[in-house]
Write a protein that holds these residues in place. Sequence first.
Motif, PDB file in Angstrom:
ATOM      1  N   ALA A   1       0.809  -1.216   0.000  1.00  0.00           N
ATOM      2  CA  ALA A   1       0.000   0.000   0.000  1.00  0.00           C
ATOM      3  C   ALA A   1       0.844   1.269   0.000  1.00  0.00           C
ATOM      4  O   ALA A   1       0.315   2.369   0.057  1.00  0.00           O
ATOM      5  N   ASP A   2       2.185   1.112  -0.058  1.00  0.00           N
ATOM      6  CA  ASP A   2       3.092   2.270  -0.075  1.00  0.00           C
ATOM      7  C   ASP A   2       2.941   3.150   1.160  1.00  0.00           C
ATOM      8  O   ASP A   2       3.073   4.369   1.093  1.00  0.00           O
ATOM      9  N   THR A   3       2.650   2.541   2.315  1.00  0.00           N
ATOM     10  CA  THR A   3       2.491   3.332   3.538  1.00  0.00           C
ATOM     11  C   THR A   3       3.677   3.182   4.486  1.00  0.00           C
ATOM     12  O   THR A   3       3.676   3.733   5.572  1.00  0.00           O
ATOM     13  N   LEU A   4       4.700   2.439   4.079  1.00  0.00           N
ATOM     14  CA  LEU A   4       5.848   2.188   4.949  1.00  0.00           C
ATOM     15  C   LEU A   4       7.130   2.766   4.344  1.00  0.00           C
ATOM     16  O   LEU A   4       8.157   2.114   4.282  1.00  0.00           O
ATOM     17  N   ALA A   5       7.058   4.016   3.913  1.00  0.00           N
ATOM     18  CA  ALA A   5       8.191   4.629   3.219  1.00  0.00           C
ATOM     19  C   ALA A   5       9.433   4.725   4.101  1.00  0.00           C
ATOM     20  O   ALA A   5      10.556   4.809   3.595  1.00  0.00           O
ATOM     21  N   ASP A   6       9.262   4.710   5.429  1.00  0.00           N
ATOM     22  CA  ASP A   6      10.410   4.851   6.326  1.00  0.00           C
ATOM     23  C   ASP A   6      10.954   3.513   6.801  1.00  0.00           C
ATOM     24  O   ASP A   6      11.768   3.463   7.727  1.00  0.00           O
ATOM     25  N   ASP A   7      10.528   2.414   6.195  1.00  0.00           N
ATOM     26  CA  ASP A   7      11.040   1.094   6.558  1.00  0.00           C
ATOM     27  C   ASP A   7      12.542   1.059   6.264  1.00  0.00           C
ATOM     28  O   ASP A   7      12.956   1.223   5.113  1.00  0.00           O
ATOM     29  N   PRO A   8      13.394   0.839   7.269  1.00  0.00           N
ATOM     30  CA  PRO A   8      14.849   0.902   7.050  1.00  0.00           C
ATOM     31  C   PRO A   8      15.450  -0.377   6.460  1.00  0.00           C
ATOM     32  O   PRO A   8      16.627  -0.387   6.108  1.00  0.00           O
ATOM     33  N   ARG A   9      14.672  -1.445   6.356  1.00  0.00           N
ATOM     34  CA  ARG A   9      15.219  -2.723   5.884  1.00  0.00           C
ATOM     35  C   ARG A   9      15.535  -2.679   4.392  1.00  0.00           C
ATOM     36  O   ARG A   9      14.838  -2.017   3.622  1.00  0.00           O
ATOM     37  N   PRO A  10      16.573  -3.404   3.946  1.00  0.00           N
ATOM     38  CA  PRO A  10      16.827  -3.523   2.508  1.00  0.00           C
ATOM     39  C   PRO A  10      15.798  -4.447   1.864  1.00  0.00           C
ATOM     40  O   PRO A  10      15.297  -5.387   2.500  1.00  0.00           O
ATOM     41  N   TYR A  11      15.495  -4.162   0.607  1.00  0.00           N
ATOM     42  CA  TYR A  11      14.498  -4.935  -0.141  1.00  0.00           C
ATOM     43  C   TYR A  11      15.093  -5.490  -1.424  1.00  0.00           C
ATOM     44  O   TYR A  11      15.901  -4.839  -2.084  1.00  0.00           O
ATOM     45  N   HIS A  12      14.660  -6.701  -1.770  1.00  0.00           N
ATOM     46  CA  HIS A  12      15.013  -7.301  -3.049  1.00  0.00           C
ATOM     47  C   HIS A  12      13.957  -6.947  -4.096  1.00  0.00           C
ATOM     48  O   HIS A  12      12.762  -6.925  -3.800  1.00  0.00           O
ATOM     49  N   VAL A  13      14.407  -6.716  -5.314  1.00  0.00           N
ATOM     50  CA  VAL A  13      13.528  -6.665  -6.482  1.00  0.00           C
ATOM     51  C   VAL A  13      13.724  -7.990  -7.217  1.00  0.00           C
ATOM     52  O   VAL A  13      14.855  -8.465  -7.346  1.00  0.00           O
ATOM     53  N   TYR A  14      12.647  -8.603  -7.665  1.00  0.00           N
ATOM     54  CA  TYR A  14      12.761  -9.917  -8.291  1.00  0.00           C
ATOM     55  C   TYR A  14      11.869 -10.042  -9.524  1.00  0.00           C
ATOM     56  O   TYR A  14      10.920  -9.275  -9.708  1.00  0.00           O
ATOM     57  N   LEU A  15      12.201 -11.023 -10.337  1.00  0.00           N
ATOM     58  CA  LEU A  15      11.341 -11.482 -11.424  1.00  0.00           C
ATOM     59  C   LEU A  15      10.878 -12.886 -11.075  1.00  0.00           C
ATOM     60  O   LEU A  15      11.693 -13.744 -10.710  1.00  0.00           O
ATOM     61  N   ALA A  16       9.572 -13.129 -11.158  1.00  0.00           N
ATOM     62  CA  ALA A  16       9.017 -14.444 -10.846  1.00  0.00           C
ATOM     63  C   ALA A  16       8.259 -14.981 -12.047  1.00  0.00           C
ATOM     64  O   ALA A  16       7.546 -14.241 -12.728  1.00  0.00           O
TER      65      ALA A  16
END
Length: 290
Positions: A84-99
């Motif tokens: 929902a794009d409501t956690l803009a301040d989440d400090p964790r790194p995120y992966h982008v993936y293709l599935a």
Amino acid sequence: MAQAWKCSGLRWSADGPVLLWDGGRRTALTWGKRVAFAVAEGGVRTCVGARGHPCPTGAAVPARSTGARCEECARLDRAHSVAADTLADDPRPYHVYLAWFGPGMVKVGITAEERGSARLLEQGAVCFSWLGVGPLMAARRTEELLRAALRVPDRIPYAEKRAVRAALPEGAADRAAEITALHARAVALPAWPESLAREPLRVVDHVDAFGLAGVPAAVGEVSGLVAGGAVSGGLVAAAGPDLHLATGGGVVVLDTRLMTGWGLVPAAGAEPTVPVRAFREAAGVQDGLF
């Protein structure tokens, strides 16, 4: 009368799929295991609440709802989600993936790096590869960039995923071909955010984890549970939230999200007595008992 249990969903562990129950009980699922339960007579499906809190009204929810939440709890649950794009301040790194879910069916997405491949197992991805890793908003911008540039969606309905499982190529290299081609195009795009590090192609295949190799094509799917109705079958495969159950009439897919919100008891019958929708059924034909 047997005690009724409430299912809180299917999760994927390092050893395979596990059904979770309210109160912390867990049922490990192994190939060949008989899955058999019934909805309590006179039972009503009620909202499962949101973010670990029970529904304040115990509202009834439709049998075919995969979320098993009333409108208010569904709104609360989504308001605190990454999607929902409501956690803009989440400090964790995120992966982008293709599935990849089957021929011509690829999506782009993001998941917290700490979750590893759990999100891909939960979605029923037949194979996948990481594309990059970095801060949440950079990952989100990259997801949007790739969605537009590669013309791939960020969501695919589960019904479409189920429909292509019977047509999976036998070879892992063939299953990886579309992701391989799209990965090369994706990492060559010049507009990636500087804070997102590209990752090399490493295709992970889940056919063995899901038990899909050599499994007969499913003939239908449970469209919803009903009070007094039973589900019964031998587990031959699982993908995402779906269990593929061998019955006398062929393999039937049960979306375990349909189990939540019901009071469930052990079943004595040998065959399903809940509505099953045939995959080749003409549109507009009413469901019947299997």
